[in-house]
Design a protein around this motif. Structure first.
Motif, PDB file in Angstrom:
ATOM      1  N   THR A  92     -16.543  58.091 -64.285  1.00 37.05           N
ATOM      2  CA  THR A  92     -16.453  59.536 -64.515  1.00 37.05           C
ATOM      3  C   THR A  92     -15.084  60.034 -64.086  1.00 37.05           C
ATOM      4  OG1 THR A  92     -18.817  59.721 -64.019  1.00 37.05           O
ATOM      5  CG2 THR A  92     -17.535  61.751 -63.978  1.00 37.05           C
ATOM      6  N   ALA A  93     -14.445  60.775 -64.947  1.00 31.33           N
ATOM      7  CA  ALA A  93     -13.160  61.383 -64.602  1.00 31.33           C
ATOM      8  C   ALA A  93     -13.418  62.690 -63.853  1.00 31.33           C
ATOM      9  CB  ALA A  93     -12.347  61.645 -65.862  1.00 31.33           C
ATOM     10  N   LEU A  94     -12.618  62.916 -62.825  1.00 35.35           N
ATOM     11  CA  LEU A  94     -12.746  64.110 -62.001  1.00 35.35           C
ATOM     12  C   LEU A  94     -11.455  64.904 -62.037  1.00 35.35           C
ATOM     13  CD1 LEU A  94     -14.280  62.354 -58.863  1.00 35.35           C
ATOM     14  CD2 LEU A  94     -15.528  63.467 -60.705  1.00 35.35           C
ATOM     15  N   GLU A  95     -11.599  66.226 -61.982  1.00 34.56           N
ATOM     16  CA  GLU A  95     -10.431  67.100 -61.920  1.00 34.56           C
ATOM     17  C   GLU A  95     -10.463  67.840 -60.588  1.00 34.56           C
ATOM     18  OE1 GLU A  95      -8.883  71.097 -64.133  1.00 34.56           O
ATOM     19  OE2 GLU A  95      -9.740  69.526 -65.392  1.00 34.56           O
ATOM     20  N   LEU A  96      -9.445  67.598 -59.767  1.00 25.09           N
ATOM     21  CA  LEU A  96      -9.386  68.205 -58.442  1.00 25.09           C
ATOM     22  C   LEU A  96      -9.273  69.718 -58.545  1.00 25.09           C
ATOM     23  CD1 LEU A  96      -9.200  67.714 -55.353  1.00 25.09           C
ATOM     24  CD2 LEU A  96      -6.715  67.669 -55.646  1.00 25.09           C
ATOM     25  N   LYS A  97     -10.156  70.427 -57.815  1.00 25.34           N
ATOM     26  CA  LYS A  97     -10.127  71.889 -57.766  1.00 25.34           C
ATOM     27  C   LYS A  97      -9.594  72.402 -56.441  1.00 25.34           C
ATOM     28  CE  LYS A  97     -13.717  74.199 -58.873  1.00 25.34           C
ATOM     29  NZ  LYS A  97     -15.067  74.710 -59.042  1.00 25.34           N
ATOM     30  N   ASP A  98     -10.000  71.746 -55.332  1.00 24.95           N
ATOM     31  CA  ASP A  98      -9.660  72.271 -54.020  1.00 24.95           C
ATOM     32  C   ASP A  98      -9.795  71.184 -52.967  1.00 24.95           C
ATOM     33  OD1 ASP A  98      -8.920  74.209 -52.163  1.00 24.95           O
ATOM     34  OD2 ASP A  98     -10.957  74.961 -51.896  1.00 24.95           O
ATOM     35  N   VAL A  99      -9.018  71.329 -51.913  1.00 23.57           N
ATOM     36  CA  VAL A  99      -9.113  70.460 -50.739  1.00 23.57           C
ATOM     37  C   VAL A  99      -9.052  71.346 -49.510  1.00 23.57           C
ATOM     38  CG1 VAL A  99      -8.043  68.597 -49.423  1.00 23.57           C
ATOM     39  CG2 VAL A  99      -7.926  68.560 -51.918  1.00 23.57           C
ATOM     40  N   LYS A 100      -9.994  71.162 -48.600  1.00 21.93           N
ATOM     41  CA  LYS A 100      -9.993  71.896 -47.338  1.00 21.93           C
ATOM     42  C   LYS A 100     -10.054  70.881 -46.202  1.00 21.93           C
ATOM     43  CE  LYS A 100     -12.449  75.831 -49.267  1.00 21.93           C
ATOM     44  NZ  LYS A 100     -13.734  76.503 -49.381  1.00 21.93           N
ATOM     45  N   THR A 101      -9.272  71.153 -45.174  1.00 22.94           N
ATOM     46  CA  THR A 101      -9.329  70.313 -43.984  1.00 22.94           C
ATOM     47  C   THR A 101      -9.818  71.159 -42.812  1.00 22.94           C
ATOM     48  OG1 THR A 101      -7.029  70.787 -43.435  1.00 22.94           O
ATOM     49  CG2 THR A 101      -7.448  68.821 -44.765  1.00 22.94           C
ATOM     50  N   TYR A 102     -10.485  70.500 -41.891  1.00 20.43           N
ATOM     51  CA  TYR A 102     -11.027  71.175 -40.722  1.00 20.43           C
ATOM     52  C   TYR A 102     -10.545  70.460 -39.464  1.00 20.43           C
ATOM     53  CZ  TYR A 102     -14.152  73.492 -44.031  1.00 20.43           C
ATOM     54  OH  TYR A 102     -14.660  74.233 -45.065  1.00 20.43           O
ATOM     55  N   ASP A 103     -10.436  71.216 -38.375  1.00 16.77           N
ATOM     56  CA  ASP A 103      -9.978  70.646 -37.103  1.00 16.77           C
ATOM     57  C   ASP A 103     -10.856  69.498 -36.625  1.00 16.77           C
ATOM     58  OD1 ASP A 103      -7.872  72.426 -37.035  1.00 16.77           O
ATOM     59  OD2 ASP A 103      -8.903  73.856 -35.715  1.00 16.77           O
ATOM     60  N   SER A 104     -12.102  69.469 -37.042  1.00 11.44           N
ATOM     61  CA  SER A 104     -13.028  68.406 -36.649  1.00 11.44           C
ATOM     62  C   SER A 104     -12.668  67.068 -37.289  1.00 11.44           C
ATOM     63  CB  SER A 104     -14.454  68.777 -37.045  1.00 11.44           C
ATOM     64  OG  SER A 104     -14.546  68.864 -38.461  1.00 11.44           O
ATOM     65  N   GLY A 105     -11.782  67.105 -38.297  1.00 10.96           N
ATOM     66  CA  GLY A 105     -11.431  65.898 -39.041  1.00 10.96           C
ATOM     67  C   GLY A 105     -12.152  65.808 -40.375  1.00 10.96           C
ATOM     68  N   LEU A 106     -13.074  66.725 -40.614  1.00 14.78           N
ATOM     69  CA  LEU A 106     -13.796  66.741 -41.886  1.00 14.78           C
ATOM     70  C   LEU A 106     -12.844  67.157 -43.004  1.00 14.78           C
ATOM     71  CD1 LEU A 106     -17.337  67.726 -42.606  1.00 14.78           C
ATOM     72  CD2 LEU A 106     -15.604  68.933 -43.913  1.00 14.78           C
ATOM     73  N   LEU A 107     -12.963  66.490 -44.120  1.00 13.88           N
ATOM     74  CA  LEU A 107     -12.184  66.781 -45.314  1.00 13.88           C
ATOM     75  C   LEU A 107     -13.162  67.145 -46.417  1.00 13.88           C
ATOM     76  CD1 LEU A 107      -9.439  66.597 -46.904  1.00 13.88           C
ATOM     77  CD2 LEU A 107     -10.089  64.235 -47.392  1.00 13.88           C
ATOM     78  N   GLN A 108     -12.968  68.296 -47.041  1.00 15.23           N
ATOM     79  CA  GLN A 108     -13.862  68.715 -48.125  1.00 15.23           C
ATOM     80  C   GLN A 108     -13.057  68.805 -49.415  1.00 15.23           C
ATOM     81  OE1 GLN A 108     -15.735  72.806 -48.429  1.00 15.23           O
ATOM     82  NE2 GLN A 108     -17.474  71.543 -47.743  1.00 15.23           N
ATOM     83  N   VAL A 109     -13.492  68.034 -50.407  1.00 15.58           N
ATOM     84  CA  VAL A 109     -12.822  68.018 -51.703  1.00 15.58           C
ATOM     85  C   VAL A 109     -13.777  68.524 -52.776  1.00 15.58           C
ATOM     86  CG1 VAL A 109     -11.143  66.209 -51.171  1.00 15.58           C
ATOM     87  CG2 VAL A 109     -13.386  65.569 -51.989  1.00 15.58           C
ATOM     88  N   SER A 110     -13.233  69.304 -53.686  1.00 13.53           N
ATOM     89  CA  SER A 110     -14.025  69.858 -54.778  1.00 13.53           C
ATOM     90  C   SER A 110     -13.434  69.392 -56.102  1.00 13.53           C
ATOM     91  CB  SER A 110     -14.029  71.385 -54.740  1.00 13.53           C
ATOM     92  OG  SER A 110     -14.568  71.863 -53.529  1.00 13.53           O
ATOM     93  N   TYR A 111     -14.317  68.929 -56.972  1.00 10.30           N
ATOM     94  CA  TYR A 111     -13.903  68.415 -58.277  1.00 10.30           C
ATOM     95  C   TYR A 111     -14.795  68.996 -59.371  1.00 10.30           C
ATOM     96  CZ  TYR A 111     -11.705  64.511 -55.715  1.00 10.30           C
ATOM     97  OH  TYR A 111     -10.961  63.744 -54.879  1.00 10.30           O
ATOM     98  N   ASP A 112     -14.210  69.226 -60.519  1.00 12.08           N
ATOM     99  CA  ASP A 112     -14.992  69.416 -61.747  1.00 12.08           C
ATOM    100  C   ASP A 112     -15.127  68.034 -62.378  1.00 12.08           C
ATOM    101  OD1 ASP A 112     -15.403  72.177 -61.674  1.00 12.08           O
ATOM    102  OD2 ASP A 112     -13.556  72.613 -62.745  1.00 12.08           O
ATOM    103  N   LEU A 113     -16.291  67.766 -62.936  1.00 10.87           N
ATOM    104  CA  LEU A 113     -16.489  66.503 -63.631  1.00 10.87           C
ATOM    105  C   LEU A 113     -16.147  66.706 -65.092  1.00 10.87           C
ATOM    106  CD1 LEU A 113     -18.198  66.241 -60.980  1.00 10.87           C
ATOM    107  CD2 LEU A 113     -19.434  64.481 -62.217  1.00 10.87           C
ATOM    108  N   LYS A 114     -15.290  65.846 -65.610  1.00  7.58           N
ATOM    109  CA  LYS A 114     -14.867  65.947 -67.001  1.00  7.58           C
ATOM    110  C   LYS A 114     -15.905  65.281 -67.884  1.00  7.58           C
ATOM    111  CE  LYS A 114      -9.917  65.956 -66.087  1.00  7.58           C
ATOM    112  NZ  LYS A 114      -8.648  65.268 -66.367  1.00  7.58           N
ATOM    113  N   LYS A 115     -16.171  65.882 -68.984  1.00  2.00           N
ATOM    114  CA  LYS A 115     -17.078  65.288 -69.979  1.00  2.00           C
ATOM    115  C   LYS A 115     -16.256  64.354 -70.851  1.00  2.00           C
ATOM    116  CE  LYS A 115     -20.285  67.957 -68.437  1.00  2.00           C
ATOM    117  NZ  LYS A 115     -21.073  67.515 -67.337  1.00  2.00           N
ATOM    118  N   ILE A 116     -16.630  63.102 -70.835  1.00  2.00           N
ATOM    119  CA  ILE A 116     -15.873  62.084 -71.610  1.00  2.00           C
ATOM    120  C   ILE A 116     -16.579  61.792 -72.922  1.00  2.00           C
ATOM    121  CG2 ILE A 116     -14.995  59.731 -71.588  1.00  2.00           C
ATOM    122  CD1 ILE A 116     -14.814  59.940 -68.564  1.00  2.00           C
TER     123      ILE A 116
END
Length: 173
Positions: free
Chosen positions: A149-173
């Motif tokens: 599945t191809a993904l399109e990056l929408k957003d990245v958030k980092t937190y002081d705890s070390g957690l990384l949150q990434v948001s993607y739209d899934l491309k329809k192939i």
């Protein structure tokens, strides 16, 4: 059409739970965007293993949402929290997406995620990656080469705890 959004956490090595189903390693020191996300959805979807695991956490947390559990083995039609979808999953999902309402949250688990990914039902992935290596457990994505599945990056958030949150739209192939 309503979007189906997979908002989920995993370990850095890709596990969503221990082999036992426990998620005791998840950070709970802040909400990591959950409250904002929760206001955008009015329906939750999950597999039966996830549903019964959620019930062990105490009070059912999604009482203000319409809930559906996908299971081919559960014999009841509904309980106090959810309705069970036992067959015609594709037709049910298509109809649900066409119905009125807010976005839909695919809560989990792995087998249900696999089904939704296989048939292209996931529109967005919001993945909170916890800085821990579990080395074993229930994988986020079942090893299935047909799920490329191809993904399109929408957003990245980092937190002081070390957690990384990434948001993607899934491309329809």
């Amino acid at each position: 059409m309503r979007k189906i959004r997979l908002f989920i956490a995993s370990s850095l090595d890709g596990y969503i739970a221990r082999t036992s189903g426990e998620v005791d390693w998840l950070f709970t020191d802040q909400d990591y965007g959950y409250n904002e996300f929760s206001t955008q959805i009015d329906t939750v979807l999950m597999g039966s293993k996830t549903y019964y695991q959620v019930l062990t956490f105490g009070e059912y947390p999604y009482k203000d949402k319409k809930g559906f559990v996908f299971s081919k083995t559960v014999q009841v039609e509904r309980d106090n929290n959810v309705e069970f979808v036992k067959e015609n999953w594709k037709d049910f999902i298509h109809a649900l997406r066409q119905s009125s309402g807010h976005d839909i949250w695919l809560v989990g688990g792995a087998q249900t995620i696999h089904y939704f990914m296989k048939y292209g039902f996931v529109d967005e992935l919001i993945l909170s990656i916890h800085p821990i290596l579990l080395r074993n457990g229930i994988p986020l994505i079942v090893n299935d080469p047909s799920l490329e599945t191809a993904l399109e990056l929408k957003d990245v958030k980092t937190y002081d705890s070390g957690l990384l949150q990434v948001s993607y739209d899934l491309k329809k192939i």
